[in-house]
Design a protein around this motif. Sequence first.
Motif, PDB file in Angstrom:
ATOM      1  N   CYS A  43      -6.868  -4.320  82.413  1.00 35.62           N
ATOM      2  CA  CYS A  43      -7.522  -5.184  81.431  1.00 35.62           C
ATOM      3  C   CYS A  43      -6.824  -6.536  81.410  1.00 35.62           C
ATOM      4  O   CYS A  43      -5.614  -6.621  81.177  1.00 35.62           O
TER       5      CYS A  43
ATOM      6  N   CYS B 157     -11.402 -11.179  77.829  1.00 30.77           N
ATOM      7  CA  CYS B 157     -11.137  -9.752  78.041  1.00 30.77           C
ATOM      8  C   CYS B 157     -12.039  -9.232  79.148  1.00 30.77           C
ATOM      9  O   CYS B 157     -13.270  -9.235  79.012  1.00 30.77           O
TER      10      CYS B 157
ATOM     11  N   VAL C 286     -12.247  -5.889  81.944  1.00 27.81           N
ATOM     12  CA  VAL C 286     -11.687  -4.577  82.273  1.00 27.81           C
ATOM     13  C   VAL C 286     -12.341  -4.072  83.556  1.00 27.81           C
ATOM     14  O   VAL C 286     -13.570  -4.150  83.708  1.00 27.81           O
TER      15      VAL C 286
ATOM     16  N   ILE D 243      -2.516  -3.678  80.890  1.00 22.69           N
ATOM     17  CA  ILE D 243      -3.059  -4.877  80.251  1.00 22.69           C
ATOM     18  C   ILE D 243      -2.267  -6.076  80.752  1.00 22.69           C
ATOM     19  O   ILE D 243      -1.039  -6.099  80.670  1.00 22.69           O
TER      20      ILE D 243
ATOM     21  N   LEU E 141     -10.204  -0.828  73.681  1.00 25.49           N
ATOM     22  CA  LEU E 141     -10.153  -0.608  75.122  1.00 25.49           C
ATOM     23  C   LEU E 141     -10.709   0.740  75.577  1.00 25.49           C
ATOM     24  O   LEU E 141     -11.342   0.830  76.636  1.00 25.49           O
TER      25      LEU E 141
END
Length: 297
Positions: free
Chosen positions: A92, A173, A175, A9, A105
């Motif tokens: 992420c 966010c 990913v 992350i 997640l």
Amino acid sequence: MEILMKIAIILLNYNNSGDTVTCIHQLEKFVPFADIFLVDNNSTDGSKELFTKKYADVERIHLIINKFNSGYAGGNNVGIRAAMKSGSDYICILNNDVVIKNDFLSCLIDILMNNTKVGLIGPCISDTDGIITTSGNNFNFYSTSFGQPINKGKAVDKIKKELLYCDYLLGACLVFRGKDIKKVGFIPEMYFLNFEETEWCFNFIRNDYLVACNTDSVLYHKGSKSIKKISGMQLYFLRRNRVIFESRNASLIQKIIFYSKLLPLAVIQTFRHSNFEAVKAYCDGITGRNKFDFLKK
């Protein structure tokens, strides 16, 4: 046989250590399986010193101190490079001003694992009252608007849980697979703030990937305190970078129609606000000038 994955992350901080520390605490509670690459974008509020004292020796937290403020794209790219170097399978990018209430997640990574067509995925983004800001956005190159959010204004608990395909996601966010960066490239850095994630999403689409939102995952966005501290900065970059994005990505006919609409809009905004700020921002988009260039120091 259990397949071990390395998950990273990227958490970017600029003069907002309070939200960052809170976010890390929430990540440690709900997403303890991920490494955190904490990138400080040359803060001047004591963040660097606080993070060094608090996290320098903490397992799974990798502290990176930038020597200058390289904006959203540049700062996150530093984190992405570090995560890729460490062998992260999934990465992420996460804003430090989100509220995390559960493991948001895992379900996003599951889709990337099982659907190779999806290259970039994100959750629903909601305000703190549970009203959706966006579950993905669609874009119109012919329009002067900033995009069309999907499900905006609906309550989080009222929408269907599904996978929605869209043109782009908000940068709060994102990913993706670490290996796909070699094909798609890093986040474009000429924008500094706003629209860099928009172009990046389009780069995934140009490379035959799908961009998607999983509405079964939700993050609550407080809104960046760092941006709000500087009056007019958010609107300036939205206007300036809308022009840059159009010039870099639209077709000739799309540009002709866009600029034919932008000129009267700029005139209207000038009279409505009794200043030339809109015109200046649009002109800076054409010339590439950044009036907030001093923030990079």
